[in-house]
Each structure stands twice: as C-alpha cells, then as structure tokens.
Design an enzyme around this catalytic site. Structure first.
Site, short mmCIF file in Angstrom:
data_model
loop_
_atom_site.label_atom_id
_atom_site.label_comp_id
_atom_site.label_asym_id
_atom_site.label_seq_id
_atom_site.Cartn_x
_atom_site.Cartn_y
_atom_site.Cartn_z
N ARG A 1 0.46 -1.62 0.03
CA ARG A 1 0.01 0.05 -0.17
C ARG A 1 0.92 1.01 -0.12
O ARG A 1 -0.30 2.42 -0.12
CB ARG A 1 -0.96 0.25 1.58
CG ARG A 1 -1.69 -0.55 1.66
CD ARG A 1 -2.65 -1.01 2.53
NE ARG A 1 -2.00 -1.39 4.00
CZ ARG A 1 -2.69 -0.91 4.89
NH1 ARG A 1 -4.14 -0.62 4.69
NH2 ARG A 1 -1.86 -1.71 5.69
N ILE B 1 -4.70 -4.31 -1.65
CA ILE B 1 -5.30 -5.75 -1.59
C ILE B 1 -6.48 -5.95 -1.31
O ILE B 1 -7.13 -7.44 -1.73
CB ILE B 1 -3.83 -7.27 -0.91
CG1 ILE B 1 -3.74 -6.42 0.32
CG2 ILE B 1 -2.59 -6.27 -2.03
CD1 ILE B 1 -2.82 -7.12 1.11
N LYS C 1 2.39 -18.66 8.86
CA LYS C 1 1.68 -17.97 9.76
C LYS C 1 1.45 -16.94 10.08
O LYS C 1 2.57 -15.86 9.59
CB LYS C 1 2.65 -19.21 10.78
CG LYS C 1 3.68 -18.37 11.12
CD LYS C 1 3.76 -17.32 12.16
CE LYS C 1 5.58 -16.53 12.44
NZ LYS C 1 4.69 -15.97 13.11
N LYS D 1 15.75 -22.34 9.13
CA LYS D 1 16.93 -22.74 9.85
C LYS D 1 18.01 -23.98 9.95
O LYS D 1 17.14 -24.63 11.19
CB LYS D 1 16.50 -21.91 11.71
CG LYS D 1 15.80 -20.87 11.58
CD LYS D 1 16.11 -20.22 13.12
CE LYS D 1 14.65 -18.87 12.97
NZ LYS D 1 15.95 -17.77 12.99
N ASP E 1 1.89 -15.03 17.56
CA ASP E 1 3.42 -15.04 16.90
C ASP E 1 3.95 -16.38 17.30
O ASP E 1 5.01 -16.43 15.81
CB ASP E 1 3.40 -14.18 17.05
CG ASP E 1 4.99 -13.36 15.67
OD1 ASP E 1 4.67 -13.58 14.81
OD2 ASP E 1 5.87 -12.44 16.33
N HIS F 1 6.15 -21.43 16.00
CA HIS F 1 7.13 -21.35 16.11
C HIS F 1 7.62 -22.40 16.65
O HIS F 1 8.38 -23.80 16.84
CB HIS F 1 8.29 -20.69 15.81
CG HIS F 1 7.87 -19.21 14.63
ND1 HIS F 1 8.09 -19.87 13.37
CD2 HIS F 1 8.10 -17.82 14.94
CE1 HIS F 1 7.68 -18.50 13.17
NE2 HIS F 1 8.03 -17.61 14.14
#
Length: 371
Positions: free
Chosen positions: A79, A123, A185, A219, A272, A277
């Site tokens: 944007r 979007i 994710k 990783k 998060d 993770h």
C-alpha cells in the site's frame, strides 16, 4: 533461539546440559547447488517488515550461491506509494543491516536488485486484482516467466481477500506455466478462522499448489535437530523421561515491535511465536522416529506429539502460562519506549509481547517431563 535439555544420570540430577546454539554458517558450501524454476514471485505485503528483514535477504543469499534461475523476478505489492527504484533502495538498505544476509556487498546487490519491481495497490480492494493480472501479462509479453508464485506476507486477516481476489481474475491457474501460493503463519486467528481460511484456499487453489509454511523450519539448527537426535548414539538412548528433567525452548528478540504494530496488535506473541514456531520445535524435540524422512512421515509423528499434550483447564492456564508486555528502558545506553508507547499501538493495548507456557506430554517417553 536456544534449546536446553537438562539430562540426569542415575547418580546425580542435572549433571549435564546439552545446548544447541543457532548460528550462521561461516561460509557457503562450495558444492554446486541446483537451480530452481524460472518464475515471478509476487510478494503481498512487500513494504512490510518480514519482506525487508527475511524474504529479500533470503532471496539475495540464494542468488549469491548460484541456485536462483536467471529468469527469476520479484514483484512486490504494497500500500505504501513508492517506485521500483525506491523499493530497491529500501530493501537494499534493510538487507545490508539484516543478520540473515550473508556476505552482503554492493556489486552483488547491484546484480540482484535488477530482479526487483514494485506495484502499489490495495489488496483489500477487488478492483486491484485485474490491474495485477494486467501487470503480470505485460511482464510475460516482455519475456518474464509464465510461472507465478504468490507469497502472502500479511496479517492472517488479509489472506482470504487476497486468495479470493486472485481466483476472481483467474490467477489461481495457468495454461502455460504453474501457479503456487505460499501462506505464512499464523494461519487464521483460532480454530474457527483457520477452518474458514482453509475452505477459502481449497475453493480457489489446488491443494498441491498450496504451501503453508513456518519459516523457523528453515533455520539450520532446526533442520539439524532430527539428525542430532536420531543419528547420535550418545543422545538417542537417553532422550526420554528416565534421564531428562525438563526441556526449555527459548526464542528471545533483540528488538522491539518497531514498525510491526498493526501485525502485533492483531496477533500478539502467543500467536506469533508459540502456536507455530515453538510448538514446531517442541514437536521435533519430542517426536518418535518417523518411518521415513519425508514430509508425510514426519508430519504424522508431529501430530502424535500434539495429540499427547495434556489439555489445560482454566486453573492450569493460570498456573502454567504467563503473558506480559515490555516497558520502557535502556538498551546499549539508548532510551527505548515501552510497547504501549510505540507508534501505532493502542495506549490501552492488552496484546502480549511476552509469552511463556509449560506443557506436559503424556506418552511413554515424556510423561512427567515439563516442556
């Protein structure tokens, strides 16, 4: 990122610690690497933090080691109003500072940045997607690859409109080349929204074209966990409740929310980090040996671990979980604001920036060992 497994022998508790410290490779492998397909990678959310700190540095690394197709191009969507030249400058400055960029140099970046272009667009507006289709068709007529890879680097709430928009203008399938989509994710906000998003995805894209990813699995240390466990005659015999007191998995950030306020206000640290993770790391640490080291076999063993985690009661949540926010303070002699003082954050926000959880895995290997 740190894994700490406290191991006890039959004579004395906690006499040994096995610590795996994530660290970058000192140099690239000298072996020739395979070259990927030609394609146009379309990144939604290209002006955001993940693109600048992770995606572009990762792509630059691939180009440097020679495993990127000469006809690989990136079209960033965001944007923020900017030209392709400004996009290249911003991503170059971020890549130069990123810890994930290896051997950054001006000549290497000059060669790489010619692959980057930018397109401004909303979007969430259905009228944007015909413009995107026209841009991709123009690129193809100019010699770009007919293969399209869409990467959704946005908050979870924006994923469904993107998928619907691509499907509405026919960008979900190609007559000449292939089409694939990568979903980062967190996948939805909870079980209900994840199921809704999954229905949207499967209604537009073929399942074989959908890649739901967790970038922690890329990783080096994470990829080495299974080898460390199952190919090591020293550790595998003691990798169970008879010898291990507890397993602690820590992921510590060295920066604040920076320009991620919109994402963090919606997501928080639990969604998060923990729900993806860190649970992936837990699964790799606790899973049984898979029948084969392929995607389906490894996933099946991970699922068994998740099914073995003891569900928490309301009282358990109060006892075994912690949430918090960072306050103002001093880092390296510099005054830094608290989370609620960060730009874009609600001054009364309850979004957590710290989360700690204690899990119990109720199976023969881990009964009584807290994670």
């Amino acid at each position: 990122m740190r894994f700490e497994i406290h191991i006890a022998n039959i004579y004395r508790q906690k006499i040994m610690s096995a610590i795996i410290q994530a660290s970058p490779l000192e140099k690239f492998s000298q072996e020739p690497l395979p070259t990927g397909d030609s394609c146009v990678l379309v990144i939604f959310g290209a002006s955001g933090d993940l693109t600048k700190r992770k995606l572009i540095p990762g792509l630059y690394n691939l180009a440097c080691v020679g495993c990127m197709n000469p006809e690989f191009e990136v079209l960033g969507i965001g944007r923020t109003p900017m030209s392709s030249e400004e996009f290249r400058k911003q991503t170059g400055e971020a890549a130069a500072k990123s810890k994930d960029t290896r051997d950054f140099n001006e000549s290497g970046w000059t060669d790489f940045e010619t692959r980057l272009d930018y397109m401004e667009g909303d979007i969430n507006n259905p009228n944007f997607y015909p413009q995107l289709r026209n841009r991709l068709e123009e690129m193809e007529r100019s010699g770009s690859s007919p293969n399209h890879l869409f990467y959704v680097s946005t908050p979870a709430s924006v994923a469904a409109p993107i998928i619907a928009g691509l499907g509405a203008v026919g960008l979900n399938r190609r007559e000449k080349g292939w089409t694939r989509i990568v979903l980062e994710k967190p996948f939805g906000r909870d079980l209900e929204s994840a199921n809704v998003l999954n229905d949207v995805v499967q209604g537009v894209f073929d399942e074989k074209a959908v890649y739901r990813i967790d970038h922690y699995l890329g990783k080096e240390t994470v990829q080495n966990i299974l080898v460390f466990r199952f190919s090591n005659s020293l550790f595998e015999p003691v990798w169970n409740r008879n010898y291990i007191d507890y397993v602690e998995i820590t992921a510590a950030e060295t920066v604040g929310v920076e320009n991620r306020a919109a994402f963090y206000e919606e997501t928080g640290a639990l969604r998060d980090m923990v729900a993806n993770h860190l649970l992936q790391l837990l699964a790799l640490t606790a899973m049984e040996p898979p029948l084969a080291f392929d995607a389906d076999s490894v996933r099946e063993q991970k699922v068994q671990v998740f099914r073995s985690i003891r569900p928490m009661s309301v009282e358990d949540v109060a006892r075994y979980t912690v949430r918090g926010q960072y306050g103002s303070g001093v880092i390296d002699g510099r005054q830094v604001p608290g989370y609620r003082q960060e730009s874009g954050v609600n001054p009364n926000s309850t979004a957590e920036t710290y989360a700690a959880v204690r899990f119990q895995i109720e199976n023969w290997r881990w009964a009584g060992v807290p994670f």
